[in-house]
Design a protein around this motif. Sequence first.
Motif: not given
Length: 556
Positions: A457-459, A468-476, A480-481, A483-496
């Motif tokens: 969905v993020l992609k 639509e021309g918004y990427l540059d202004s919303a790049r930060e 951040a998203l 970085a927040k969504f970066s995969k951490d397999l061990a963490a996901d396995l524990m969370r679920c």
Amino acid sequence: MKQFLSIFLAVFGLPLALCAQRGESTNSAISRNLEIFNDIYKQLDLYYVDSLNADTVIGWGIRSMLRQVDPFTDYFPDDDDELRQMATGKYAGIGSIIRYHKKEDRAIISEPYKGSPCDRAGVKAGDVIMSIDGHDVKGMTTSRVSEMLRGEAGTTFELRVRRWGETDTRTFMITRETIQMPQVPYYGIVRPGVGYIILTGFTEGACREVRQALLELKRQGATQLIFDLRDNPGGALNEAVDIVNLFVPKGRKVMFTKGKVASTNRDYYAASEPVDSVMPLVVLADGGSASSSEIVCGSLQDMDRAVIIGARTYGKGLVQAIRDLPYRGYLKMTTSRYYIPSGRCIQAYDYRHLNPDGSVGTVSDSLTNVFYTQGGREVRDGGGIKPDIEVKPDSFASIVYDLVDCDELFDFTVKYAAEHPTIAPAGEFSLSDEDYAQFVDYICQSGFTYNRRSDEVLKLLKDVARREGYLDSAREEFDALEAKFSKDLAADLMRCRKDIEPYLCDEIVLRYYYTEGTMKQMLRDDPSVSKALEVLANPDRYTQILHPDTNSRPTP
């Protein structure tokens, strides 16, 4: 071959028929198309650059034709034992489920049936199949390997496998037998006074198995019953009628059928005295409950005999019959629709009117018709059986779905079974924190990969923002998203863990206690079973569901 062509063209007109003259009779159109098709095949046989196999080409033609009718009408040549297995539930083989293992590029033993030739020989889940009678099976599909494992009952062959943790192979001499899995893989007392029966099919003998289970549960003190038909795809109509008869008085009309010809019109009644026509009864159903399962659910609902709990059923209101064909072939053909006691047909899919893309449309709720149960409750046709109490299926993170079907989870259960000679009884088994931590470490080191829907969905959102021309202004914000969504397999396995662990436990229990044990284990955290127990524990609520105040309803 001409008889094959007659079968093909008697039902399916070629596109050339579109140029027929207006008012042409059906018989004339059939004769014309038969002649055209016959000549086309003769031309191909004489002049096509390669030789044609008549059985293959005509077989393709027949099946292509039948796909235009409905998915339940099918052709079986004389060398196809699938129809016999569908009707009886029997086949000759070793008694095991196999699966493909991607890393091995081979079929492996997934589940030996309890007491089967495979089980008695000592073959275990996880054994990698190396060869069958000296033929290396590397790279073969599971369907091809399955064909090699099956054969005439009484024949013996050599099976060579490699077991987990071993480098040398093991060789077994196995004699094929007629295999028939029980259609009631488990029944038992789930709470004092409450029995439970699960039925997985409606092949020959299904009613006999349910009857035996019901009588045994009553002997053990059951005064209420949960009857589980979830994921039951159906089968023989007469078995469904007989099973309804276990719970309703003799002489009750269970269903009736209507077709194009008079011989397909028939009424079906409860022909015997019931086992118990008054005990409180809950039937569990879901989207995998179809055909005969829906006859049982719908008839008991229309008679106000059972509370239906779960999800809306599949919606198959069609009946098939077997017709003999030349050269010992068979045609399984839809010949009628069935109607349950209220008079409704629950067929959900309209195969006569396909969507422009070729998909099958369903009847919208707004176009369904109102019918009434015996006690006056409102029910509807056209969309399967709607449960009296809906239990919505759980929603899981994508990693759970990817894990359940992966080789890595299966491999861990094989490793676990090899390292643990015994475990707690089925229904009581659970993983310790240490066990689950070992599972997490194993998966992290196995090379397991998974796709998270949030990444997709993020992609997609980034792609839309770029266009639509918004990427540059919303790049930060996007960074951040990410970085927040970066995969951490061990963490996901524990969370679920709470979602993953039940599947893991079920698979481990299967290694020790077979299908019966897994069924018992699964009941422990089953939300539909919990809801059924809740309803049965409250007689007033049970009665109110089946017999609400209907004084204000319109006269049907």
